[in-house]
Scaffold this active site. Structure first.
Site, PDB file in Angstrom:
ATOM      1  N   ASN A 210     -53.626   3.280  22.935  1.00 29.63           N
ATOM      2  CA  ASN A 210     -53.897   3.795  24.284  1.00 29.63           C
ATOM      3  C   ASN A 210     -54.505   5.193  24.198  1.00 29.63           C
ATOM      4  OD1 ASN A 210     -51.616   5.810  24.340  1.00 29.63           O
ATOM      5  ND2 ASN A 210     -50.495   3.934  23.912  1.00 29.63           N
ATOM      6  N   CYS A 274     -41.896  11.455  25.304  1.00 36.43           N
ATOM      7  CA  CYS A 274     -43.204  11.763  25.885  1.00 36.43           C
ATOM      8  C   CYS A 274     -44.267  10.819  25.326  1.00 36.43           C
ATOM      9  CB  CYS A 274     -43.526  13.214  25.545  1.00 36.43           C
ATOM     10  SG  CYS A 274     -44.649  13.961  26.678  1.00 36.43           S
ATOM     11  N   ASP A 279     -45.992  -1.389  24.670  1.00 37.07           N
ATOM     12  CA  ASP A 279     -44.918  -2.285  25.119  1.00 37.07           C
ATOM     13  C   ASP A 279     -44.894  -3.579  24.309  1.00 37.07           C
ATOM     14  OD1 ASP A 279     -43.995  -0.586  27.088  1.00 37.07           O
ATOM     15  OD2 ASP A 279     -45.529  -1.229  28.502  1.00 37.07           O
ATOM     16  N   LYS A 289     -59.175  -9.500   7.534  1.00 39.01           N
ATOM     17  CA  LYS A 289     -59.957  -9.286   8.760  1.00 39.01           C
ATOM     18  C   LYS A 289     -60.245 -10.634   9.440  1.00 39.01           C
ATOM     19  CE  LYS A 289     -64.179  -7.165  10.345  1.00 39.01           C
ATOM     20  NZ  LYS A 289     -65.575  -6.994   9.987  1.00 39.01           N
ATOM     21  N   ASP A 306     -37.386  -0.901  23.821  1.00 35.00           N
ATOM     22  CA  ASP A 306     -37.583   0.312  24.619  1.00 35.00           C
ATOM     23  C   ASP A 306     -36.740   1.445  24.013  1.00 35.00           C
ATOM     24  OD1 ASP A 306     -37.392   2.344  26.655  1.00 35.00           O
ATOM     25  OD2 ASP A 306     -38.209   0.859  28.056  1.00 35.00           O
ATOM     26  N   ILE A 307     -37.421   2.410  23.424  1.00 43.11           N
ATOM     27  CA  ILE A 307     -36.717   3.494  22.705  1.00 43.11           C
ATOM     28  C   ILE A 307     -35.863   4.305  23.677  1.00 43.11           C
ATOM     29  CG2 ILE A 307     -37.014   5.496  21.181  1.00 43.11           C
ATOM     30  CD1 ILE A 307     -39.885   4.372  20.611  1.00 43.11           C
ATOM     31  N   LYS A 337     -37.785   3.357  37.105  1.00 45.24           N
ATOM     32  CA  LYS A 337     -37.632   3.627  35.663  1.00 45.24           C
ATOM     33  C   LYS A 337     -36.425   4.519  35.402  1.00 45.24           C
ATOM     34  CE  LYS A 337     -42.204   2.774  34.017  1.00 45.24           C
ATOM     35  NZ  LYS A 337     -43.551   3.250  33.851  1.00 45.24           N
ATOM     36  N   LYS A 341     -33.779   2.609  33.109  1.00 42.50           N
ATOM     37  CA  LYS A 341     -33.631   3.095  31.722  1.00 42.50           C
ATOM     38  C   LYS A 341     -32.354   3.909  31.570  1.00 42.50           C
ATOM     39  CE  LYS A 341     -38.568   3.022  30.764  1.00 42.50           C
ATOM     40  NZ  LYS A 341     -39.274   2.776  29.511  1.00 42.50           N
TER      41      LYS A 341
HETATM   42  N1  CTP Z   1     -40.832   4.257  26.360  1.00 48.42           N
HETATM   43  C1  CTP Z   1     -40.104   4.086  25.204  1.00 48.42           C
HETATM   44  N2  CTP Z   1     -40.185   2.920  24.509  1.00 48.42           N
HETATM   45  C2  CTP Z   1     -40.999   1.930  24.912  1.00 48.42           C
HETATM   46  C3  CTP Z   1     -41.764   2.089  26.108  1.00 48.42           C
HETATM   47  C4  CTP Z   1     -41.651   3.284  26.798  1.00 48.42           C
HETATM   48  O1  CTP Z   1     -39.370   4.994  24.802  1.00 48.42           O
HETATM   49  N3  CTP Z   1     -41.075   0.815  24.206  1.00 48.42           N
HETATM   50  C5  CTP Z   1     -40.675   5.505  27.110  1.00 48.42           C
HETATM   51  C6  CTP Z   1     -41.902   6.359  27.201  1.00 48.42           C
HETATM   52  O2  CTP Z   1     -41.967   7.271  26.121  1.00 48.42           O
HETATM   53  C7  CTP Z   1     -41.721   7.035  28.540  1.00 48.42           C
HETATM   54  C8  CTP Z   1     -40.971   6.001  29.373  1.00 48.42           C
HETATM   55  O3  CTP Z   1     -40.368   5.140  28.433  1.00 48.42           O
HETATM   56  O4  CTP Z   1     -40.891   8.150  28.445  1.00 48.42           O
HETATM   57  C9  CTP Z   1     -41.820   5.228  30.314  1.00 48.42           C
HETATM   58  O5  CTP Z   1     -42.966   4.723  29.683  1.00 48.42           O
HETATM   59  P1  CTP Z   1     -44.107   3.963  30.502  1.00 48.42           P
HETATM   60  O6  CTP Z   1     -45.172   3.552  29.559  1.00 48.42           O
HETATM   61  O7  CTP Z   1     -44.468   4.771  31.697  1.00 48.42           O
HETATM   62  O8  CTP Z   1     -43.329   2.751  31.037  1.00 48.42           O
HETATM   63  P2  CTP Z   1     -42.821   1.434  30.398  1.00 48.42           P
HETATM   64  O9  CTP Z   1     -41.355   1.554  30.185  1.00 48.42           O
HETATM   65  O10 CTP Z   1     -43.633   1.087  29.212  1.00 48.42           O
HETATM   66  O11 CTP Z   1     -43.055   0.400  31.573  1.00 48.42           O
HETATM   67  P3  CTP Z   1     -44.455  -0.126  32.205  1.00 48.42           P
HETATM   68  O12 CTP Z   1     -45.457  -0.105  31.099  1.00 48.42           O
HETATM   69  O13 CTP Z   1     -44.105  -1.486  32.659  1.00 48.42           O
HETATM   70  O14 CTP Z   1     -44.783   0.793  33.325  1.00 48.42           O
END
Ligand code: CTP
Length: 397
Positions: A210, A274, A279, A289, A306-307, A337, A341
């Site tokens: 990303n 941060c 995901d 390849k 999800d960390i 969220k 979370k």
């Molecule tokens: N995060 C995380 N581990 C993941 C996904 C997200 O720790 N596997 C944390 C990110 O670092 C951020 C928060 O969760 O602090 C939200 O991340 P975001 O990308 O906005 O949301 P997602 O939980 O991924 O949900 P979605 O993509 O459905 O909006």
């Protein structure tokens, strides 16, 4: 609490019988969290060995202004830039005179001339020398240039005389150095921060990732370090410079970031998520390849753990701050969220607006907690980071 966490200190050791206390001074500075590098003057080297100071400081001892190898690796200008404060302990009458005259005839005096860092001087000498007009005039000159004098104590001296001139005790010297730095409620706190983009391999040359630059996370790290926190930085792909005062741990994939966080989270006071964590990862990453064959290619993606959510579930969890990158129904999604979370704070980032958010230098966010909904207006990520931490400190520390 006064602390030297994240502070770099140069200890200048000059010719005095009390130079034997220098290793203890190094220890006390380290106990308060400092990194210490020693500069030994010619006189100092008559009373204490380079080896003992090197062993204690765990850094090379610097002593020669004309050492070509030293100039190549860390010369006097580099040392001057590296240090946050210069402490001379013990400071002999000769070294004090040299500095008062603004000379640059050895490494210590040259570094002092080239540095804007705080200068602390702990004189140690015979009482008659200490009381001499010349020495006292030199000290006044240095005080007028904002040097801090750590006044010697009275007592029995090495020469048998009794009176003022004994070096102050190492612990008290270290505390006076620490006092030069502002202490905040983050001072001494342990903070773990994730930042940057994770990378999920498709095959050896392709990946899913990303646009995250890591700039917001880095601004938070820099602000935490400035406020005296000790920081672990777990980073993916970033386009910004690391802070050398944090404990920096690189990762590539979301799974690696998960493992690194879980292995290091114990004992942390604060967790700031941060990172833009992928995901999903690719179910069957190919070792070779992938070749095109004219047909559609279907990649099967499997969800990553999800960390942030898992850290929030820990029995002894740190205070947790997450980020929510949203493009629509931003407030509602961010509140969801926060709840789902189980974290304490969510910083809402509207990434539909390309002026701020990922991969740019400015940001506009909303600080959300159970009781708070506070907008932080558009500003540099550096300023936004400071505002986030100011609210965080007020609410949680
Ligand atoms: N995060 C995380 N581990 C993941 C996904 C997200 O720790 N596997 C944390 C990110 O670092 C951020 C928060 O969760 O602090 C939200 O991340 P975001 O990308 O906005 O949301 P997602 O939980 O991924 O949900 P979605 O993509 O459905 O909006």
């Amino acid at each position: 609490m006064n602390s030297l966490t994240n502070k770099n200190i140069i200890l200048g050791v000059s010719g005095s019988i009390s130079a034997y206390k220098a290793p203890d001074i190094v220890r006390r500075l380290q106990d308060l969290g400092a990194q210490v590098k020693v500069i030994l003057t010619e006189g100092g080297a008559k009373f204490i060995t380079e080896l003992s100071l090197q062993s204690i400081s765990k850094n090379k001892v610097h002593y020669n202004l004309w050492d070509e190898d030293a100039e190549l690796s860390m010369g006097h200008i580099e040392l001057a830039k590296w240090t946050d404060a210069i402490l001379i302990a013990p400071a002999s009458a000769n070294t004090i005179a040299n500095i008062a005259l603004g000379k640059a005839n050895d490494l210590l005096s040259s570094v002092i001339l080239a540095s804007n860092a705080a200068l602390l001087i702990a004189p140690a000498m015979n009482l008659k020398m200490y009381q001499s007009h010349a020495l006292q005039d030199n000290l006044l000159t240095l005080i007028s240039r904002h040097a801090i004098i750590i006044k010697p104590e009275s007592g029995e001296q090495a020469c048998g005389d009794i009176g003022i001139g004994r070096l102050v005790e190492p612990l008290s010297i270290a505390k006076q150095v620490a006092k030069q730095f502002i202490s905040t409620k983050l001072t001494g706190k342990k903070v773990l921060i994730t930042l940057g983009a994770t990378i999920e391999a498709i095959d050896p040359v392709r990946f899913i990732s990303n646009h995250s630059s890591g700039k917001m996370g880095m601004a938070l790290i820099n602000a935490c370090i400035e406020m005296g926190a000790s920081v672990i930085c777990i980073y993916g792909n970033i386009t910004t410079t690391l802070n050398e005062k944090s404990n920096n741990m690189p990762i590539i994939s979301a799974q690696q970031m998960y493992t690194k966080v879980m292995n290091n989270i114990a004992g942390q006071d604060i967790f700031i998520a941060c990172a833009a964590v992928s995901d999903f990862s690719v179910k069957n990453t190919k070792n070779q390849k992938i070749k095109k064959d004219g047909k559609n290619l279907i990649l099967e993606l499997i969800p990553n753990k999800d960390i942030l959510a898992d850290v929030c579930k820990l029995g002894k969890k740190p205070i947790c701050m997450g980020f929510a990158a949203e493009t629509q129904n931003t407030l509602k999604n961010a509140q969801k969220k926060l709840k789902n979370k189980g974290c304490d704070v969510i910083i809402l980032n509207d990434v539909s607006n390309t002026d701020f958010g990922s991969n740019v230098d400015e940001n506009e966010v909303v600080f959300l907690s159970q009781n708070l909904n506070k907008k932080i207006a558009k500003n540099s990520k550096k300023k936004v980071a400071k505002k986030i931490l100011a609210i965080f400190i007020k609410e949680y520390l």
